[in-house]
Design a protein around this motif. Structure first.
Motif, short mmCIF file in Angstrom:
data_model
loop_
_atom_site.label_atom_id
_atom_site.label_comp_id
_atom_site.label_asym_id
_atom_site.label_seq_id
_atom_site.Cartn_x
_atom_site.Cartn_y
_atom_site.Cartn_z
N LEU A 167 -31.05 26.20 10.44
CA LEU A 167 -30.47 27.03 9.39
C LEU A 167 -31.53 27.36 8.33
O LEU A 167 -31.67 28.50 7.91
CB LEU A 167 -29.27 26.33 8.75
N TRP A 205 -15.52 21.76 11.93
CA TRP A 205 -16.90 21.77 12.39
C TRP A 205 -16.88 21.56 13.89
O TRP A 205 -16.34 20.57 14.39
CB TRP A 205 -17.65 20.68 11.67
N LEU A 225 -24.21 29.67 10.95
CA LEU A 225 -23.22 28.82 10.29
C LEU A 225 -21.83 29.03 10.87
O LEU A 225 -21.10 28.06 11.14
CB LEU A 225 -23.18 29.12 8.79
N ILE A 269 -24.12 20.01 4.51
CA ILE A 269 -25.03 21.15 4.42
C ILE A 269 -25.64 21.15 3.03
O ILE A 269 -24.98 21.49 2.06
CB ILE A 269 -24.30 22.48 4.68
#
Length: 87
Positions: free
Chosen positions: A23, A58, A43, A78
Motif C-alpha cells: 500500500l 477484512w 485497499l 493501517i
C-alpha cells in the motif's frame, strides 16, 4: 512513456495477504491524484465498510475468511501514510 495500471482483484478475490508495504509503495509512487486509484483499489480488495456495527470487514486470503475490525482499531491495522502534491 506510459505505465500500465496494475490489475487489482475485487474484494475477497485477493490471493496474497494484505501488505502495508505494498500500500505504501502504491502511494509513494503516485505521481498525481489519479494515480491514487491504484492504492484505493488495493485497499478495497481487502477491506469493505460495515455500518452496523461501525467498522470494516477484512478479507484474509490465508484463512479464506472475513474478519471484523471495529472503527477504533483500524488505525492499528493501517498506519497513516501521507503524500502531498504541489501545483
Amino acid at each position: 512513456m506510459t505505465t500500465q495500471a496494475q490489475v487489482i482483484p475485487k474484494f475477497s478475490e485477493q490471493k496474497k495477504a494484505f501488505s502495508i508495504n505494498e500500500l505504501k509503495r502504491l502511494i509513494v509512487t503516485a505521481k498525481s491524484m489519479s494515480d491514487f486509484d491504484q492504492a484505493k483499489r488495493y485497499l478495497y480488495s481487502y477491506f469493505i465498510p460495515c455500518a452496523d456495527p461501525h467498522g470494516v470487514f477484512w478479507w484474509d486470503p490465508n484463512s479464506k475468511s472475513l474478519k471484523y475490525v471495529i472503527d477504533k482499531n483500524i488505525g492499528k491495522l493501517i498506519r497513516p501514510i501521507t503524500k502531498a502534491f504541489y501545483t
